[in-house]
Design a protein around this motif. Structure first.
Motif, PDB file in Angstrom:
ATOM      1  N   ARG A 261      -2.888   7.696   2.483  1.00  0.00           N
ATOM      2  CA  ARG A 261      -1.715   6.778   2.884  1.00  0.00           C
ATOM      3  C   ARG A 261      -2.433   5.616   3.704  1.00  0.00           C
ATOM      4  O   ARG A 261      -3.619   5.767   4.083  1.00  0.00           O
ATOM      5  CB  ARG A 261      -1.196   7.487   3.991  1.00  0.00           C
ATOM      6  CG  ARG A 261       0.237   8.457   3.253  1.00  0.00           C
ATOM      7  CD  ARG A 261       0.839   9.346   4.086  1.00  0.00           C
ATOM      8  NE  ARG A 261       1.422   8.405   5.321  1.00  0.00           N
ATOM      9  CZ  ARG A 261       2.344   8.839   6.255  1.00  0.00           C
ATOM     10  NH1 ARG A 261       2.508  10.131   6.154  1.00  0.00           N
ATOM     11  NH2 ARG A 261       2.997   7.943   6.929  1.00  0.00           N
ATOM     12  N   ALA A 262      -1.698   4.349   3.687  1.00  0.00           N
ATOM     13  CA  ALA A 262      -2.163   3.257   4.413  1.00  0.00           C
ATOM     14  C   ALA A 262      -2.415   3.534   5.822  1.00  0.00           C
ATOM     15  O   ALA A 262      -3.614   2.954   6.224  1.00  0.00           O
ATOM     16  CB  ALA A 262      -1.113   2.238   4.165  1.00  0.00           C
ATOM     17  N   ASP A 263      -1.509   4.246   6.457  1.00  0.00           N
ATOM     18  CA  ASP A 263      -1.688   4.299   7.676  1.00  0.00           C
ATOM     19  C   ASP A 263      -3.002   5.128   8.397  1.00  0.00           C
ATOM     20  O   ASP A 263      -3.601   5.077   9.429  1.00  0.00           O
ATOM     21  CB  ASP A 263      -0.649   4.463   8.888  1.00  0.00           C
ATOM     22  CG  ASP A 263       0.003   5.674   8.005  1.00  0.00           C
ATOM     23  OD1 ASP A 263      -0.204   6.320   7.066  1.00  0.00           O
ATOM     24  OD2 ASP A 263       1.068   6.284   8.692  1.00  0.00           O
TER      25      ASP A 263
ATOM     26  N   ARG B  66       0.788  -1.308   0.239  1.00  0.00           N
ATOM     27  CA  ARG B  66       0.045  -0.095   0.228  1.00  0.00           C
ATOM     28  C   ARG B  66       0.918   1.297  -0.054  1.00  0.00           C
ATOM     29  O   ARG B  66       1.771   1.177   0.757  1.00  0.00           O
ATOM     30  CB  ARG B  66      -0.687   0.045   1.276  1.00  0.00           C
ATOM     31  CG  ARG B  66      -2.067  -1.003   1.322  1.00  0.00           C
ATOM     32  CD  ARG B  66      -3.169  -0.880   0.391  1.00  0.00           C
ATOM     33  NE  ARG B  66      -3.547  -2.115  -0.075  1.00  0.00           N
ATOM     34  CZ  ARG B  66      -4.303  -2.145  -1.359  1.00  0.00           C
ATOM     35  NH1 ARG B  66      -4.900  -1.052  -1.706  1.00  0.00           N
ATOM     36  NH2 ARG B  66      -4.844  -3.369  -1.434  1.00  0.00           N
ATOM     37  N   TRP B  67       0.151   2.362  -0.827  1.00  0.00           N
ATOM     38  CA  TRP B  67       1.119   3.323  -0.646  1.00  0.00           C
ATOM     39  C   TRP B  67       1.194   4.353   0.741  1.00  0.00           C
ATOM     40  O   TRP B  67       0.142   4.403   1.331  1.00  0.00           O
ATOM     41  CB  TRP B  67       0.253   4.687  -1.695  1.00  0.00           C
ATOM     42  CG  TRP B  67       0.989   6.097  -1.571  1.00  0.00           C
ATOM     43  CD1 TRP B  67       0.368   6.880  -0.976  1.00  0.00           C
ATOM     44  CD2 TRP B  67       2.090   6.408  -2.180  1.00  0.00           C
ATOM     45  NE1 TRP B  67       1.279   7.969  -1.029  1.00  0.00           N
ATOM     46  CE2 TRP B  67       2.179   7.644  -1.872  1.00  0.00           C
ATOM     47  CE3 TRP B  67       2.913   5.747  -3.033  1.00  0.00           C
ATOM     48  CZ2 TRP B  67       3.227   8.563  -2.658  1.00  0.00           C
ATOM     49  CZ3 TRP B  67       4.100   6.471  -3.606  1.00  0.00           C
ATOM     50  CH2 TRP B  67       4.179   7.739  -3.358  1.00  0.00           C
ATOM     51  N   ASN B  68       2.284   4.285   1.273  1.00  0.00           N
ATOM     52  CA  ASN B  68       2.738   4.862   2.641  1.00  0.00           C
ATOM     53  C   ASN B  68       4.154   5.541   2.660  1.00  0.00           C
ATOM     54  O   ASN B  68       5.080   4.932   3.001  1.00  0.00           O
ATOM     55  CB  ASN B  68       2.796   3.621   3.488  1.00  0.00           C
ATOM     56  CG  ASN B  68       2.616   3.864   4.903  1.00  0.00           C
ATOM     57  OD1 ASN B  68       2.355   5.131   5.111  1.00  0.00           O
ATOM     58  ND2 ASN B  68       2.636   2.871   5.791  1.00  0.00           N
ATOM     59  N   VAL B  69       3.844   6.553   2.320  1.00  0.00           N
ATOM     60  CA  VAL B  69       4.938   7.623   2.154  1.00  0.00           C
ATOM     61  C   VAL B  69       5.125   8.670   2.890  1.00  0.00           C
ATOM     62  O   VAL B  69       3.943   9.510   2.953  1.00  0.00           O
ATOM     63  CB  VAL B  69       5.564   7.737   0.564  1.00  0.00           C
ATOM     64  CG1 VAL B  69       6.385   8.910   0.516  1.00  0.00           C
ATOM     65  CG2 VAL B  69       5.841   6.437   0.052  1.00  0.00           C
TER      66      VAL B  69
ATOM     67  N   TRP C   7      -2.380  11.436  -2.611  1.00  0.00           N
ATOM     68  CA  TRP C   7      -2.849   9.878  -2.380  1.00  0.00           C
ATOM     69  C   TRP C   7      -3.045   9.754  -0.789  1.00  0.00           C
ATOM     70  O   TRP C   7      -2.193  10.088  -0.027  1.00  0.00           O
ATOM     71  CB  TRP C   7      -2.092   8.854  -3.015  1.00  0.00           C
ATOM     72  CG  TRP C   7      -1.878   9.110  -4.355  1.00  0.00           C
ATOM     73  CD1 TRP C   7      -2.719   9.885  -5.347  1.00  0.00           C
ATOM     74  CD2 TRP C   7      -0.950   8.514  -5.092  1.00  0.00           C
ATOM     75  NE1 TRP C   7      -2.137   9.941  -6.483  1.00  0.00           N
ATOM     76  CE2 TRP C   7      -0.974   9.058  -6.647  1.00  0.00           C
ATOM     77  CE3 TRP C   7      -0.080   7.708  -4.946  1.00  0.00           C
ATOM     78  CZ2 TRP C   7      -0.181   8.734  -7.771  1.00  0.00           C
ATOM     79  CZ3 TRP C   7       1.110   7.288  -6.095  1.00  0.00           C
ATOM     80  CH2 TRP C   7       0.880   7.739  -7.435  1.00  0.00           C
TER      81      TRP C   7
END
Lengths: 892, 71
Positions: free
Chosen positions: B18-20, A234-237, B16
């Protein structure tokens, strides 16, 4: 499986191949063959030393830990490359025209060839570069150890292998990096070897990537599904880190000494940038294309806890594909070696040019006898520097003990080296940037980098945990990782934000506050406007006697044969017999550039300065500075024009004010005179009327006499008041001209008869009747009044025994001029200017005139469009009345 | 314009989810596709600009060559 032995054999074979390629390329270049050595392709490939072992192995590790963040390391340089037209092109042009040998040389050259600045940059580069070299050594060692684990013989010893790797790299760098001195000749051997290594590492990574995608995952679509299903799917930046690292890598791409070396110093042709602008980003894209798949497959296949930094090696190994693993090992080995070699070369150039050479020159100055060959000193200094830098890297690796502490050092080094950016960009684009500004900015940025990132990152030994937690001496706002209370940021973002912004701010403020030296101004103009005038600055003037000294010095630096060749060519160019050219400014300039290719701009400048003495400024240099001055001049001339206008206005105002004051004074004087004039007759009227009232028994005679006096005085008063009224009407311009037509003769006839009627004394009037046949169109009564006044004045004041008045009329320059000249003593010179003023009387009051007659005449003549003036030097009182002849013409 | 376009393209992924934060973020494969396609786009544009720059430089050279020769 004798993997280890094969590995060592392959390594040695590969190194021999590199030696061979480098050697052959050097030979080909020396022989003038091999045009492909200077092709844009080789240039682009040599740029790829940006991709070190840290990126080769570490990118996969980074992807396994934090997803796509690793691409920022590649996106930054991509952005720099695609904007080459606005940035890199200028940098390369400056580098070529100034013959810079390193980034420290460039900065020092820009800021007035200041060696202090060069030393600062050198220290910064060495501090940032040494851990980086250690990192490369670590990656080679780690990859060795992977194979060693698989090797049953267990002969591998880590310490020894690191030492031999470091020593081998040093030898390679020394052999090919310090063969020739002139930066203009460029290190074709090394560059070609690096280009080969770039191809190898790209090929290796692509091979592993293709194996992973098609060999293990079974195609693109299954791979994509696998990626999304993985733990990093997953996009997690972190946005801050994303932007910071992109920016940082862009900055480091320009500022890193090794990048500067291949990008600017080794650049053969500016046009190569055009190709590299798209080809290098493409290279980076290919390098990063398979990073995520390798990381995902590595996470899937390998046991938890295995080092993701080595997935590139361990994934093929775990699949039993030893040859692929070997290839990938060679790829990593290539990345590490090329980076280490170029870094060592670049740093050694900086160290020898900016630290060793100035010290050596200084000691030589003290001894009167010149001994030793500069050329050898420079080369030796570089060789020792390379060895020392490699040794530093080696010891740093041994001290830090390898491990995870090193892994983060890459970005730390990026942040450190980026501190050069403000001085570099400011130097290229802002002419106001000064040496002081650059020094202050660098110091601030460097200090903050050490305090907020380097020291806290080195563990508890150097900076205690309490300082990090609570700040030094409990000052919370000075906490290294939360400066000024800025908490919650990633340490890297925090440092970059503070150090670069304060660096840039200090740089700008100090630049604005300080004043550049003349050389700095010249260099600034050369750098910022490099596309307008690409000539070297700081022209020299010298005498023939110095040519020999210059020759001796050049031989020491360039070697005997090249120096003699250079001088011979110069002599031929100048058309001088013999071998020694005249030390013209142009020759000295070329010589300085030639020398700066070997020993750096600052040293070359100092050496020529020692022999030639003073430097002079050429017209071109002045023109370059004049560009700047012209704007200032234009601005200041505008200011001057405005100021002149203001001065004019002020003067007009002052004049107007003076006139007003004068008029006010005139008015006061006039009132005083009028009162006085009125009072005199009033006094006698009052006195005599009192006598007549109070005295009894006046005789008829007496009564008549007194009454006559009273009557006379009343008449005088009336006349005075008439005159005053007349004057006031004339002065206010309320007079209505009663235009009529007559000949001058008629007007004069009437005036003479009126003026002389009842006169006690005889006044003889002489006239020239023919000249009086002029027709007039004017206010005849008013003109007559003027004539009467003049004639009666002559009658009253002419003191000759036989008073005679001559009246003549002429046509002077389109004007009718009538002169009234008597034969008396005239008006005294000091009174001439006053005769037309009100109440002006000459001598004592003979005939009791109020002194308004001539004032009235002047006013009348002004109304009639003419004038009346006193003519001095005519033997008696002479007045000239002028009338425009247009009146006469209008009358005809 | 090119650098700004490139910078904009690079910054877009930050928008976009974010996952968290948002539970399920953008799938990594889509992110990869976006980044690599925009990257390739930048390379393409840069290539075209290189061709244009070549003509520009050629024109500059031609104009300097046409200038009268001075000793």
């Amino acid at each position: 499986m004798a993997t280890m032995n094969i590995l060592i054999l392959v390594c040695l074979g590969y190194v021999v191949l590199l030696f061979g390629v480098a050697f052959a390329a050097d030979r080909m270049a020396a022989a003038g063959r091999g045009r492909w050595l200077r092709s844009p392709l080789i240039y682009t490939l040599s740029l790829s030393i940006y991709c070190t072992a840290w990126t080769f192995y570490g990118a996969v590790g980074s992807a396994a830990r934090s997803g796509l963040e690793f691409v920022t390391i590649y996106l930054g340089p991509t952005l720099v490359m695609i904007s080459w037209w606005w940035g890199l092109r200028k940098l390369v042009r400056v580098g070529r025209s100034q013959r810079v040998t390193s980034i420290a040389d460039l900065i020092s050259s820009r800021y007035g060839k200041s060696n202090t600045l060069a030393i600062c940059v050198t220290i910064l580069a060495v501090l940032g570069g040494t851990p980086y070299i250690a990192l490369q050594l670590q990656s080679i060692t780690l990859s060795f150890s992977i194979f060693a684990e698989a090797d049953p013989s267990g002969l591998y010893r880590e310490g020894a292998s690191v030492f031999w790797v470091a020593a081998g790299l040093a030898v390679f760098a020394i052999l090919f990096g310090t063969r020739n001195l002139d930066a203009n000749e460029r290190h074709h051997g090394v560059v070609t070897a690096i280009a080969l290594e770039s191809v190898v590492k790209l090929f290796a990574l692509l091979a592993v990537g293709i194996f992973v995608v098609w060999g293990i995952a079974g195609g693109v679509t299954p791979m994509m599904e696998r990626i999304d299903a993985s733990e990093i799917g997953r996009w997690n930046v972190d946005a801050g880190r994303w932007m910071t690292i992109t920016f940082l890598s862009a900055a480091a791409f320009v500022c890193l000494p090794r990048m500067f070396q291949v990008m600017v110093v080794e650049n053969d042709d500016e046009a190569h940038l055009r190709t590299a602008a798209w080809a290098f980003p493409l290279y980076l894209l290919l390098m990063s294309l398979f990073v995520v798949p390798i990381a995902v497959v590595g996470l899937d296949l390998l046991p938890a806890g295995s080092n993701p930094d080595l997935f590139v090696l361990t994934v093929p190994l775990s699949q039993g594909n030893d040859w692929l693993a070997m290839l990938s090992f060679i790829g990593g080995f290539s990345s590490a070696t090329s980076m280490v070699i170029v870094t060592a070369m670049a740093l050694s150039t900086m160290v020898s040019n900016h630290v060793v050479m100035p010290i050596w020159l200084n000691t030589r100055e003290r001894r009167s006898s010149i001994s030793g060959d500069v050329r050898n000193v420079v080369l030796m200094a570089r060789r020792i520097s390379i060895a020392a830098i490699m040794a530093l890297g080696f010891f740093y690796y041994r001290l830090s003990g390898g491990g995870a502490a090193l892994a983060s050092i890459g970005l730390v080094a990026f942040a450190g080296i980026s501190q050069i950016l403000p001085a570099l960009v400011g130097g290229l684009f802002w002419r106001g940037a000064t040496r002081t500004g650059a020094l202050v900015g660098l110091s601030v940025g460097f200090g903050l980098w050490v305090y907020t990132l380097l020291l806290p990152g080195m563990g508890g030994g150097i900076m205690s945990a309490s300082v990090i937690e609570n700040g030094p001496f409990g000052m919370g706002w000075l906490r290294p990782q939360a400066l000024f209370g800025l908490e919650g940021l990633d340490p890297m973002t925090h440092t970059v934000l503070w150090s670069l912004s304060l660096n840039a701010l200090a740089f700008c403020v100090a630049s604005l506050l300080s004043f550049p030296s003349p050389l700095e101004r010249l260099q600034g103009a050369q750098f910022v406007n490099v596309f307008d005038h690409s000539v070297a600055p700081g022209g020299w003037t010298g005498s023939v006697a110095q040519s020999e000294d210059l020759m001796i010095m050049t031989q020491r630096i360039l070697g005997a044969a090249p120096a003699q060749e250079f001088f011979q060519a110069e002599a031929e160019r100048q058309g001088v017999r013999g071998r020694l050219p005249e030390p013209t400014p142009g020759f000295l300039e070329r010589l300085e550039r030639e020398l700066s290719g070997s020993v750096g701009a600052a040293t070359a400048h100092a050496m020529i300065g020692q022999i030639v003495g003073g430097s002079s400024v050429s017209v071109e240099d002045l023109l370059a500075v004049a560009d700047e001055s012209a704007q200032l001049l234009e601005y200041s001339s505008q200011l001057e024009a405005k100021s002149a206008e203001l001065t004019r206005t002020a003067r007009k105002l002052r004049e107007a004010n003076e006139k007003l004051t004068q008029i006010s004074m005139q008015k006061d004087a006039f009132l005083g005179q009028v009162s006085h004039e009125l009072r005199t007759p009033m006094t006698s009227i009052r006195a005599f009327s009192e006598i007549m009232r109070d005295t009894d028994g006046l005789s008829a005679d007496e009564t008549r006499r007194y009454a006559t006096i009273i009557h006379d005085e009343a008449l005088r008063l009336t006349r005075l008041l008439d005159d005053l009224l007349d004057l006031s009407v004339l002065e206010n311009g309320q007079v209505n001209l009663n235009m009529g037509e007559a000949s001058l003769r008629t007007v004069l006839d009437r005036a003479v008869s009126t003026a002389l009627a009842g006169a006690e004394r005889r006044l003889k009037v002489r006239r020239s009747l023919p000249s009086e046949r002029v027709a007039l169109h004017t206010d005849l009564d008013r003109l007559g009044q003027v004539f009467i006044n003049l004639i009666s004045n002559a009658q009253k004041y002419c003191d000759a025994a036989e008073p005679t008045l001559t009246i003549s009329a002429h046509d002077v320059g389109g004007q009718l001029v009538i002169d009234f000249v008597d034969n008396g003593s005239g008006v005294p010179a000091d009174a001439q200017s006053m005769v037309f003023e009100k109440f002006a009387r000459v001598g004592f009051d003979k005939a009791g005139g109020a002194g308004l007659g001539l004032a009235i005449c002047r006013e009348i003549m002004q109304r009639l469009g003419g004038e009346i003036v006193y003519l001095p030097g005519q033997g008696g009182a002479a007045f000239r009345v002028s009338l425009p002849l247009a009146h006469r013409q209008a009358a005809q | 314009m090119l650098p700004f376009l490139g910078a904009a393209l690079v910054v877009i992924p930050l928008l976009w989810p974010r996952a968290d934060v948002a539970g399920l973020g953008m799938p990594l494969s889509s992110a990869m596709l976006y980044i690599f396609i925009s990257w390739a786009g930048m390379i393409g544009v840069s290539f075209l600009f290189g061709l244009a720059a070549r003509r520009m430089v050629a024109r500059e050279d031609a104009s300097t060559e046409a200038a009268p020769w001075r000793p």
